[in-house]
Design a protein around this motif. Structure first.
Motif, PDB file in Angstrom:
ATOM      1  N   PRO A 157       0.803  -1.223   0.000  1.00 36.85           N
ATOM      2  CA  PRO A 157       0.000   0.000   0.000  1.00 36.85           C
ATOM      3  C   PRO A 157       0.836   1.273   0.000  1.00 36.85           C
ATOM      4  CG  PRO A 157      -0.203  -1.156   2.103  1.00 36.85           C
ATOM      5  CD  PRO A 157       0.494  -2.077   1.170  1.00 36.85           C
ATOM      6  N   LEU A 158       1.984   1.241   0.686  1.00 35.25           N
ATOM      7  CA  LEU A 158       2.834   2.433   0.693  1.00 35.25           C
ATOM      8  C   LEU A 158       3.403   2.712  -0.695  1.00 35.25           C
ATOM      9  CD1 LEU A 158       4.779   2.160   4.059  1.00 35.25           C
ATOM     10  CD2 LEU A 158       3.421   4.101   3.303  1.00 35.25           C
ATOM     11  N   THR A 159       3.848   1.667  -1.373  1.00 34.97           N
ATOM     12  CA  THR A 159       4.401   1.832  -2.712  1.00 34.97           C
ATOM     13  C   THR A 159       3.328   2.277  -3.695  1.00 34.97           C
ATOM     14  OG1 THR A 159       6.045   0.126  -2.236  1.00 34.97           O
ATOM     15  CG2 THR A 159       5.682   0.674  -4.540  1.00 34.97           C
ATOM     16  N   THR A 160       2.135   1.724  -3.564  1.00 35.02           N
ATOM     17  CA  THR A 160       1.027   2.134  -4.435  1.00 35.02           C
ATOM     18  C   THR A 160       0.693   3.606  -4.233  1.00 35.02           C
ATOM     19  OG1 THR A 160       0.138  -0.112  -4.388  1.00 35.02           O
ATOM     20  CG2 THR A 160      -1.360   1.641  -5.058  1.00 35.02           C
ATOM     21  N   ALA A 161       0.832   4.083  -3.000  1.00 35.18           N
ATOM     22  CA  ALA A 161       0.586   5.505  -2.726  1.00 35.18           C
ATOM     23  C   ALA A 161       1.613   6.401  -3.413  1.00 35.18           C
ATOM     24  CB  ALA A 161       0.595   5.760  -1.214  1.00 35.18           C
ATOM     25  N   LEU A 162       2.743   5.835  -3.820  1.00 37.51           N
ATOM     26  CA  LEU A 162       3.736   6.582  -4.603  1.00 37.51           C
ATOM     27  C   LEU A 162       3.503   6.431  -6.104  1.00 37.51           C
ATOM     28  CD1 LEU A 162       7.016   5.615  -2.694  1.00 37.51           C
ATOM     29  CD2 LEU A 162       5.808   7.795  -2.560  1.00 37.51           C
ATOM     30  N   ILE A 163       3.146   5.213  -6.524  1.00 37.75           N
ATOM     31  CA  ILE A 163       3.025   4.946  -7.954  1.00 37.75           C
ATOM     32  C   ILE A 163       1.809   5.651  -8.548  1.00 37.75           C
ATOM     33  CG2 ILE A 163       2.655   3.117  -9.671  1.00 37.75           C
ATOM     34  CD1 ILE A 163       4.311   1.270  -7.918  1.00 37.75           C
ATOM     35  N   ALA A 164       0.720   5.760  -7.813  1.00 40.91           N
ATOM     36  CA  ALA A 164      -0.474   6.423  -8.341  1.00 40.91           C
ATOM     37  C   ALA A 164      -0.185   7.868  -8.756  1.00 40.91           C
ATOM     38  CB  ALA A 164      -1.616   6.341  -7.326  1.00 40.91           C
ATOM     39  N   PRO A 165       0.406   8.711  -7.884  1.00 41.09           N
ATOM     40  CA  PRO A 165       0.741  10.069  -8.337  1.00 41.09           C
ATOM     41  C   PRO A 165       1.832  10.088  -9.393  1.00 41.09           C
ATOM     42  CG  PRO A 165       1.543   9.711  -6.096  1.00 41.09           C
ATOM     43  CD  PRO A 165       0.654   8.556  -6.433  1.00 41.09           C
ATOM     44  N   ALA A 166       2.760   9.113  -9.348  1.00 44.98           N
ATOM     45  CA  ALA A 166       3.784   9.045 -10.396  1.00 44.98           C
ATOM     46  C   ALA A 166       3.138   8.776 -11.748  1.00 44.98           C
ATOM     47  CB  ALA A 166       4.800   7.952 -10.066  1.00 44.98           C
ATOM     48  N   ALA A 167       2.153   7.887 -11.779  1.00 39.85           N
ATOM     49  CA  ALA A 167       1.438   7.598 -13.024  1.00 39.85           C
ATOM     50  C   ALA A 167       0.722   8.836 -13.535  1.00 39.85           C
ATOM     51  CB  ALA A 167       0.443   6.466 -12.793  1.00 39.85           C
ATOM     52  N   LEU A 168       0.172   9.619 -12.629  1.00 44.39           N
ATOM     53  CA  LEU A 168      -0.492  10.859 -13.028  1.00 44.39           C
ATOM     54  C   LEU A 168       0.496  11.832 -13.649  1.00 44.39           C
ATOM     55  CD1 LEU A 168      -3.154  12.602 -12.846  1.00 44.39           C
ATOM     56  CD2 LEU A 168      -2.207  13.486 -10.689  1.00 44.39           C
ATOM     57  N   LEU A 169       1.660  11.969 -13.032  1.00 44.94           N
ATOM     58  CA  LEU A 169       2.661  12.917 -13.518  1.00 44.94           C
ATOM     59  C   LEU A 169       3.262  12.486 -14.852  1.00 44.94           C
ATOM     60  CD1 LEU A 169       4.499  13.636 -10.150  1.00 44.94           C
ATOM     61  CD2 LEU A 169       3.064  15.243 -11.408  1.00 44.94           C
ATOM     62  N   LEU A 170       3.355  11.194 -15.074  1.00 49.29           N
ATOM     63  CA  LEU A 170       4.034  10.688 -16.270  1.00 49.29           C
ATOM     64  C   LEU A 170       3.085  10.407 -17.423  1.00 49.29           C
ATOM     65  CD1 LEU A 170       6.609   8.290 -14.566  1.00 49.29           C
ATOM     66  CD2 LEU A 170       6.961  10.628 -15.371  1.00 49.29           C
ATOM     67  N   THR A 171       1.836  10.832 -17.295  1.00 46.99           N
ATOM     68  CA  THR A 171       0.866  10.759 -18.384  1.00 46.99           C
ATOM     69  C   THR A 171       0.270  12.150 -18.581  1.00 46.99           C
ATOM     70  OG1 THR A 171      -0.836  10.065 -16.797  1.00 46.99           O
ATOM     71  CG2 THR A 171       0.290   8.331 -18.030  1.00 46.99           C
ATOM     72  N   ALA A 201       7.765   0.282 -14.988  1.00 44.71           N
ATOM     73  CA  ALA A 201       8.394   0.469 -16.295  1.00 44.71           C
ATOM     74  C   ALA A 201       7.376   0.859 -17.353  1.00 44.71           C
ATOM     75  CB  ALA A 201       9.114  -0.807 -16.710  1.00 44.71           C
ATOM     76  N   VAL A 202       6.120   0.438 -17.188  1.00 42.07           N
ATOM     77  CA  VAL A 202       5.069   0.804 -18.146  1.00 42.07           C
ATOM     78  C   VAL A 202       4.905   2.326 -18.193  1.00 42.07           C
ATOM     79  CG1 VAL A 202       2.583   0.685 -18.609  1.00 42.07           C
ATOM     80  CG2 VAL A 202       3.840  -1.381 -17.915  1.00 42.07           C
ATOM     81  N   PHE A 203       4.889   2.968 -17.028  1.00 43.96           N
ATOM     82  CA  PHE A 203       4.721   4.426 -16.993  1.00 43.96           C
ATOM     83  C   PHE A 203       5.982   5.141 -17.458  1.00 43.96           C
ATOM     84  CE2 PHE A 203       1.842   2.796 -13.613  1.00 43.96           C
ATOM     85  CZ  PHE A 203       0.643   3.128 -14.237  1.00 43.96           C
ATOM     86  N   ALA A 204       7.148   4.611 -17.099  1.00 45.74           N
ATOM     87  CA  ALA A 204       8.401   5.227 -17.542  1.00 45.74           C
ATOM     88  C   ALA A 204       8.534   5.154 -19.063  1.00 45.74           C
ATOM     89  CB  ALA A 204       9.584   4.542 -16.865  1.00 45.74           C
ATOM     90  N   LEU A 205       8.249   3.990 -19.637  1.00 48.70           N
ATOM     91  CA  LEU A 205       8.323   3.846 -21.095  1.00 48.70           C
ATOM     92  C   LEU A 205       7.248   4.675 -21.789  1.00 48.70           C
ATOM     93  CD1 LEU A 205       9.016  -0.002 -21.385  1.00 48.70           C
ATOM     94  CD2 LEU A 205      10.614   1.864 -21.849  1.00 48.70           C
ATOM     95  N   GLY A 206       6.072   4.734 -21.184  1.00 45.92           N
ATOM     96  CA  GLY A 206       5.011   5.545 -21.776  1.00 45.92           C
ATOM     97  C   GLY A 206       5.379   7.011 -21.856  1.00 45.92           C
ATOM     98  N   ALA A 207       6.116   7.500 -20.863  1.00 45.97           N
ATOM     99  CA  ALA A 207       6.522   8.912 -20.857  1.00 45.97           C
ATOM    100  C   ALA A 207       7.622   9.200 -21.865  1.00 45.97           C
ATOM    101  CB  ALA A 207       6.976   9.313 -19.457  1.00 45.97           C
ATOM    102  N   CYS A 208       8.405   8.180 -22.203  1.00 43.48           N
ATOM    103  CA  CYS A 208       9.567   8.388 -23.073  1.00 43.48           C
ATOM    104  C   CYS A 208       9.389   7.798 -24.472  1.00 43.48           C
ATOM    105  CB  CYS A 208      10.823   7.784 -22.426  1.00 43.48           C
ATOM    106  SG  CYS A 208      11.217   8.416 -20.791  1.00 43.48           S
ATOM    107  N   TRP A 209       8.276   7.142 -24.728  1.00 39.18           N
ATOM    108  CA  TRP A 209       8.111   6.384 -25.952  1.00 39.18           C
ATOM    109  C   TRP A 209       8.249   7.257 -27.204  1.00 39.18           C
ATOM    110  CZ3 TRP A 209       8.289   1.419 -26.931  1.00 39.18           C
ATOM    111  CH2 TRP A 209       7.830   0.930 -28.154  1.00 39.18           C
ATOM    112  N   ARG A 210       7.601   8.409 -27.188  1.00 42.03           N
ATOM    113  CA  ARG A 210       7.622   9.277 -28.367  1.00 42.03           C
ATOM    114  C   ARG A 210       8.720  10.329 -28.291  1.00 42.03           C
ATOM    115  NH1 ARG A 210       1.328   9.645 -28.279  1.00 42.03           N
ATOM    116  NH2 ARG A 210       0.781   7.897 -29.619  1.00 42.03           N
ATOM    117  N   GLN A 211       9.228  10.584 -27.114  1.00 40.31           N
ATOM    118  CA  GLN A 211      10.247  11.615 -26.942  1.00 40.31           C
ATOM    119  C   GLN A 211      11.287  11.095 -25.953  1.00 40.31           C
ATOM    120  OE1 GLN A 211      12.283  14.003 -27.938  1.00 40.31           O
ATOM    121  NE2 GLN A 211      10.498  15.282 -28.418  1.00 40.31           N
TER     122      GLN A 211
END
Length: 505
Positions: A157-171, A201-211
């Motif tokens: 749950p602690l890690t998910t509380a970090l990944i959720a906002p990270a996913a928001l920022l990286l999309t 890695a899905v969110f990291a690659l999604g942020a860098c895929w086109r640029q």
């Protein structure tokens, strides 16, 4: 003279004015706090790790004795999270000495950390419409699985509380600042639970895929956090990320985790089907529409489930990240149905209440309908009751566990109040086949025993049964007590940490 007719319109005006002043997100956050904080006081345990991998090591950092499990003896855990928990643990112990506060305050802190999921869901929805924002944040605030896991001091749950906002920022619309902060959050999530790396890695690659130049700020933010984690390792006298290498060696290469149970590859899908039961088809329909708004959430959730399905040892908490991402995506999809209703004049004012109310009823209906969830809500509560009885016992001077596992127990301090803790385990090489003899031989070291009632005849004759409680799948356990003091000079090889070393637990 004021009449009821005068009061009613005045009250309605005040209610409308209050609603206009309050931002819906603020109201939903208050709702999330209201359903999470009481659970910090409910002494259930989802998994022993929340005590023995995080709170118990934090307690030891503060100079106290504690139970040391094989993970810490073999060095496969990072001290990062126990160090963070040390603050809430010491605060809780000062507010409510005796162990209870040191358990409640960290749980409350983790529950509050889960509010980041609610905020992230709001802004995912706000990219589509206000209705999508309200529905997504409401569901993140009240969905029973998110609420259940929110106060548990586990890495998931602690890690998910970090990944959720990270996913928001990286999309969405990216900037160097968003990429750097998102990379830092993902790196911290990696340190706390590296098994979520494929999903991250899905969110990291999604942020860098086109640029691909976006990788520069993303990696830079991540490296800063990894450097901080390395400094934490060095501060505790170990090589940077040595714990990570040892963890992979023990659990992924030597498959040590399989000793604690294995399950088939389809186990997670089966478990989701059991927990979501009749709502599964409805949620899948909502996810189909949610794909239009947040496809990476669904992709990351599926990748996470697939990765953990390939590992033989399975626990439902391992896919908590997937549950959160899927539920947010489903909430976004369901808001589309609300917009369809709103397009019809007769249903316009009822569209949001219908969708929101449907989610609330669905969550309440699923929260306690399966035996699995019922067991989850109650796991560890019996052990907590026994621990409360022992803490309130002024004559306790030593405690022994007889044919009773420590796994569901709430840590040495909350259990034995800092008094010596012993264990007589049937698989202990020093005790195999001789448990009744040995517990009688060493009884002067303790005056309280926790044991199954069926073992009463094997205990010393001067011990009598007191309170009992359910230990879940481990059956019933009772406190047995004798009068008199303990012999503090009595040397015994059955101190619990010595037993755990022999058992390699």
């Amino acid at each position: 003279m004021t009449t009821n007719a005068d009061v009613a319109p005045d009250l309605a005006v005040k209610v409308r004015a209050f609603a206009e002043r309050c931002h819906p997100l603020g109201v939903l956050l208050l709702l999330a706090v209201a359903v999470r904080l009481p659970l910090a006081f409910w002494p259930n345990i989802n998994h022993p790790d929340e005590i023995f991998q995080y709170l118990e090591p934090a307690w030891r950092l503060l100079g106290h004795d504690g139970i040391v499990t094989w993970e810490w003896r073999d060095g496969i855990r990072s001290w990062f999270l126990p160090t963070l928990f040390a603050g809430p643990v010491v605060l809780g112990d000062r507010l409510a000495p005796g162990g209870a506060g040191a358990f409640i305050v960290p749980r409350a802190a983790v529950g509050l950390a889960s509010l980041s999921i609610v905020v992230s869901a709001w802004f995912f929805g706000a990219r589509v419409s206000r209705m999508h924002a309200i529905v997504a944040a409401l569901v993140a605030a009240i969905w029973f699985e998110i609420v259940y896991f929110a106060p548990h001091t586990l890495s998931e749950p602690l890690t998910t509380a970090l990944i959720a906002p990270a996913a928001l920022l990286l999309t969405g619309d990216l900037s160097w600042k968003r990429l750097a902060v998102g990379g830092a959050l993902l790196a911290l999530a990696f340190v706390w639970r590296f098994q979520y790396a494929p999903a991250m890695a899905v969110f990291a690659l999604g942020a860098c895929w086109r640029q691909w130049r976006n990788a520069i700020p993303l990696v830079s933010g991540g490296l800063l956090v990894l450097a901080l984690a390395a400094m934490v390792d060095v501060a505790y006298g170990v090589a940077p990320f040595e714990w990570l290498i040892l963890n992979i060696e023990q659990n992924l290469l030597h498959d040590r985790a399989s000793e604690f149970g294995v399950a088939p590859a389809m186990a997670y899908l089966y478990e989701l089907l059991i927990i979501w039961s009749g709502a599964t088809l409805l949620l899948l329909c909502a996810l189909r529409r949610g794909w239009r708004h947040a496809p990476l959430l669904i992709v990351a959730a599926v990748v996470n489930i697939a990765f953990h399905s390939a590992i033989q040892h399975k626990e439902y908490r391992f896919i908590f990240l997937s549950v959160v991402l899927l539920i947010i995506a489903a909430a976004l999809g369901s808001a589309d149905w609300g917009q369809m209703l709103r397009a019809r004049p007769a249903w316009r004012r009822w569209a949001l209440p219908i969708i929101a109310g449907g989610w609330v009823l669905l969550s309440l209906g699923l929260a306690d309908t399966t035996k699995l969830m019922q067991d989850n809500w109650m796991r560890g509560t019996g052990a907590a009751r026994l621990a409360a009885d022992l803490r309130a016992d002024p004559e306790l001077c030593g405690l022994a566990l007889y044919v009773t596992s420590y796994h569901l127990l709430p840590g040495s301090e909350r259990l034995a109040r800092g008094e010596p803790l012993y264990a007589f385990h049937p698989e202990d090489p020093l005790a195999t086949g001789r448990l009744p003899v040995l517990v009688k031989k060493n009884e002067q070291a303790f005056n309280r025993i926790i044991a199954p009632p069926s073992s009463a005849s094997e205990l010393p004759a001067d011990f009598s049964q007191r309170s009992c409680a359910s230990m879940g799948d481990d059956g019933i356990a009772c406190i047995f007590a004798r009068s008199g003091a303990c012999d503090a000079t009595s040397a015994t090889p059955f101190e619990i940490n010595d037993v755990l070393v022999r058992l390699n637990y």
